[in-house]
Every structure is written in C-alpha cells, then in structure tokens.
Design a protein around this motif. Structure first.
Motif, short mmCIF file in Angstrom:
data_model
loop_
_atom_site.label_atom_id
_atom_site.label_comp_id
_atom_site.label_asym_id
_atom_site.label_seq_id
_atom_site.Cartn_x
_atom_site.Cartn_y
_atom_site.Cartn_z
N PRO A 131 0.81 -1.23 0.00
CA PRO A 131 0.00 0.00 0.00
C PRO A 131 0.84 1.28 0.00
O PRO A 131 0.34 2.34 -0.37
CB PRO A 131 -0.81 -0.12 1.31
N GLN A 132 2.11 1.19 0.43
CA GLN A 132 2.94 2.39 0.54
C GLN A 132 4.00 2.50 -0.55
O GLN A 132 4.79 3.43 -0.56
CB GLN A 132 3.64 2.40 1.90
N THR A 133 4.07 1.52 -1.44
CA THR A 133 5.11 1.50 -2.47
C THR A 133 4.99 2.69 -3.42
O THR A 133 3.87 3.00 -3.84
CB THR A 133 5.02 0.17 -3.26
N PRO A 134 6.13 3.37 -3.77
CA PRO A 134 7.49 3.14 -3.28
C PRO A 134 7.74 3.83 -1.94
O PRO A 134 7.21 4.91 -1.69
CB PRO A 134 8.35 3.76 -4.38
N ALA A 153 12.69 7.30 7.17
CA ALA A 153 12.25 6.12 6.43
C ALA A 153 10.78 5.82 6.68
O ALA A 153 10.26 6.07 7.77
CB ALA A 153 13.09 4.91 6.83
N GLY A 154 10.14 5.27 5.66
CA GLY A 154 8.78 4.78 5.83
C GLY A 154 8.76 3.36 6.35
O GLY A 154 7.76 2.90 6.91
N ILE A 190 17.04 3.77 -0.64
CA ILE A 190 17.41 2.75 0.35
C ILE A 190 18.72 3.14 1.02
O ILE A 190 19.67 3.56 0.35
CB ILE A 190 17.58 1.35 -0.29
N MET A 191 18.78 2.94 2.34
CA MET A 191 20.02 3.09 3.11
C MET A 191 20.33 1.74 3.73
O MET A 191 19.50 1.18 4.46
CB MET A 191 19.83 4.16 4.19
N SER A 239 14.27 -3.69 -3.47
CA SER A 239 14.60 -2.46 -4.19
C SER A 239 13.46 -2.00 -5.11
O SER A 239 13.28 -0.81 -5.33
CB SER A 239 15.89 -2.64 -4.99
N GLY A 240 12.68 -2.94 -5.63
CA GLY A 240 11.56 -2.58 -6.51
C GLY A 240 10.41 -1.92 -5.77
O GLY A 240 9.55 -1.30 -6.38
#
Length: 430
Positions: free
Chosen positions: A280-283, A351-352, A307-308, A301-302
């Motif tokens: 639901p939150q992508t990306p 970050a989410g 990204i950290m 990654s998709g």
C-alpha cells in the motif's frame, strides 16, 4: 529415574517433571516414557541425560544421520510434529506481547526438509586412526562424531566430503583445522574454505590435494583461512573466491567469509511477506539495518524509492557494493559501520519502513530506544533467536502496534527457526 516427557521447549530440550520439579533432558518426544540420569540438581529444576527410550511415541522415526545429535537432532521426529513443536514454542515465547486481540501465529514450512543447506562446516580429527572429517559432539570441543555424509546437504557436497575422508588416509596435516563447503543452488557450483594454523600448511595441502578435489568436480574455487585472534586472513588457493546465488530476480555474489542465508527458497517467502505489507505504501523510503550483503535492500529495491543499507563487516561491505553493480541498483546508499553508530542519520533519513536482521544477541539498546522515540511507519524484524526478539519487541511496543509474528522454518530437522515480527507505528498521542 523414569519420567514422562510433557513437551519440547526452546531450544530443543525435553521437559518432564519429577515430584512436581521440572527436569530438562536432552532427548525425548511428548508422551514418551524415558529413563534419565540426573546431571545437575538445582533449586528450581534439574538437568538430565536420556539413557533409554522406554515407551516410544508414534511420531518417533529413525534418524538419517549417525551424527544427527550434532547436525539436526529433530531427525528423530516426523516433520509434522517438528512444525507443531516450533509453533508451540513461538506461541509460548511471544505470549506476553499481545493483548486479548491476539492475531493467529503462522509457521511457514521449508520447501525442502533435507538437502536444503547451502553451507556445511566440519572439523578434521587427526587423532583418530584413520583420521576423519567430523562434527564436534554437542557440548564438547574434544570429542568428535565422524561424518561420511550429511542429510542436510546435497549429493554434490557429500561427494566432496567423501573425497576428504579418502585424502585423510594419506599423509597427516595436523595444522589443518576446519573445512567449510558452500553451494550455489543457482549455478550448481561449490566453494571450499580450508582453515589452518598457518599459511605454509595451506599451500602444502593445496598442492597435494587439489588434483583429487577438483577432478570431475563442480568446485569453483578453494580459499584458505588463517585466523590470528580476531583477525582473519583469506587467500585464494584455486579458482574463484566467490559464488553467485539467484534469489528471485536478484543475483548475490558472496565470498567464503560472507554471511548468507542457508536456505534461499525460504528467504523468498520472507520477502513475499514483507512485500505484502509494503504494497500500500510502495514506493517507500527503506532502511536495511545489519544489512550483510544487502540482502533485503536488494530484494526490496523494486518497492523502494530510496534505500540506506548499514553494515559493519568489511567483507560483507565489499560484496554488497559488488551486488549493487551486478544488479544495476542505483538508489541504495551504503553506510559503513555498526547500525547503532548511524542513529542520527537513520532518524534524518525519515524512512517509511525498516528491515532489521540482527545477530543472535539482538539489537543494540540505544538503537531500539531511538526507533521508539522516532518511529518509522513500518518495522520488519527478522530474528534467529526468539528470546532476544521477545526482549526487543517489549520495548518496541511502547510506540508500535504488533501486526503479526510469523515463523519461518529455515532450519528443518533442527531446533532453530527464524521469526518475522511486523510492527506499525502508533499515531502520536495528542
């Protein structure tokens, strides 16, 4: 003393009672009558050793390995009982984490229960005549159990173990201590690590043994290791120093000293579960803590805009960077060092979602406190130790709601399991 086993408790001890006092013993299935010898009689419980199974359970079966106590003590039970046992243990360990609205706890079985391991580590017993490749007896560094083959690894790996047992009948090389064999299920290749007391012994053994080890063998490379204190010195003895494994669409390159999950098909199931919650939150902006080779950062990654990945081991960082280039991933940044040393940057990243895959000891306390004070939207905590997971989750619950706990049987026929906890930040109180 004769006792009736009530249940198996984590990590794999049989629990019985003698006149109301709890007795832990090393073998016995629920419902079995066993004869035990008391080893330690403490105030609140006793520790024992099972001498004989007097009335076996219908779920008891013959183990495939003669050394099963060292490699996979749950070989003595049906896989159905193993899954029930692990699910009950997870329920017990996590019982204090939920209120009355407890969601169901699922345990995902392994696609394979034998031949699933992509890595095996064994010792050389030079004192025996003839010498042999071995596991250590549980609880002893001086006693050995011979290994001719192991049911947890593939036929290819067992063929290489057999060659070693033949080679050991020749000239002794007591400076040689351990061997580790890794397998890529994707390429079918093997990588061999030989550990010795000194480099000269490694080079001498390589000259003598490599012709036999590499003949008609899928051996991609042989790496030598000499350890001095905490420092490790790797050297290439033959071929390549790495393997490549494919998980989903991602190719992972890793070395002889890298941490990589031993059961790749089960890793895919964990990623599927995380993606369901991320969908639901992508990306989403994602942080991969204790990142290793970048396993979760790359596999997710998709689903991520940025990204950290934080990792402290130099060997893992080397291959993490290789894997970014191999998979052409450009939106992942690598932070080198311990996760707890990057707290300020973690909070600034906003970050989410976070994926946390710590070592057995669990998370650093200051890191948990920071994530409780400044909670991201979702936390996915994958643990190989349910006890430290429960400890850390109790702290997280100050600021998060526990959505679910799912067990993944990464290590069938053993007492071990991986557990994924999914947490969602509670809305701030007004």
């Amino acid at each position: 003393m004769e006792l009736c086993v009530e249940k198996i408790v984590y990590p794999g001890r049989a629990l019985a009672r003698a006149e109301g006092k709890i007795v832990f013993t090393d073998e016995g299935l629920p419902g079995e009558l066993v004869e035990v010898e008391i080893l330690k009689d403490k105030k609140n419980y006793a520790e024992a050793r099972t001498i004989k199974i007097l009335e076996p359970s219908a779920d008891r079966q013959l183990p495939r390995c003669s050394h099963y106590q060292a490699c996979s003590p749950y070989q003595i039970m049906t896989y159905d009982l193993e899954l029930k046992t692990k699910q009950a243990q997870l329920l017990e360990i996590s019982s204090g984490l939920y209120g009355s609205d407890r969601p169901p706890l699922e345990l995902i079985p392994s696609p394979q229960i034998y031949g699933y391991r992509n890595k095996i580590r064994l010792s050389f017993n030079w004192q025996a005549q003839p010498p042999f490749v071995a596991y250590h007896e549980p609880g002893s560094m001086a006693s050995f159990l011979p290994v001719e083959s192991c049911a947890l690894v593939s036929d290819k790996v067992n063929a290489l173990i057999s060659r070693f047992n033949t080679l050991l009948r020749g000239e002794p090389h007591p400076a040689l201590r351990h061997l580790e064999i890794r397998e890529s299920f994707w390429s079918g290749e093997l990588l061999l690590l030989l550990e010795a007391a000194d480099e000269d012994s490694l080079e001498r053994v390589a000259r003598l043994w490599l012709p036999a080890l590499t003949m008609d063998s899928p051996l991609a490379g042989v790496v030598g290791l000499v350890q001095e204190g905490r420092r490790k010195f790797f050297s290439r003895l033959y071929g390549r120093e790495y393997l490549e494994e494919k998980v989903g669409p991602v190719v992972f390159r890793y070395g002889a000293g890298s941490f990589f999950q031993v059961n790749p098909p089960q890793l895919e199931k964990v990623v599927e579960k995380i993606k369901q919650h991320l969908q639901p939150q992508t990306p989403v902006k994602l942080i991969d803590l204790y990142a290793g080779l970048g396993t979760f950062g790359l596999l997710l990654s998709g689903s991520a805009s940025e990204i950290m990945a934080i990792e402290s081991d130099p060997g893992n960082i080397f291959f993490l960077k290789k894997n970014l280039r191999l998979n052409r991933i450009q939106h992942l940044v690598v932070a080198e060092g311990r996760s707890e040393d990057w707290i300020d940057e973690i909070l600034e990243f906003r970050a989410g979602a976070l994926v946390i895959d710590p070592p057995r000891k669990g998370m650093a306390e200051e890191l948990v406190e920071a994530l409780v004070s400044h909670p991201p939207g979702l936390v996915f905590y994958l643990s190989c130790n349910p006890t430290t997971l429960a400890r850390d989750l109790k702290k997280f619950l100050q600021a998060y709601e526990l959505l679910e706990i799912t067990g993944f049987d990464f290590f069938p026929r053993t007492p071990h399991l991986e557990t994924l906890a999914v947490l969602k930040a509670r809305p701030p109180a007004h």
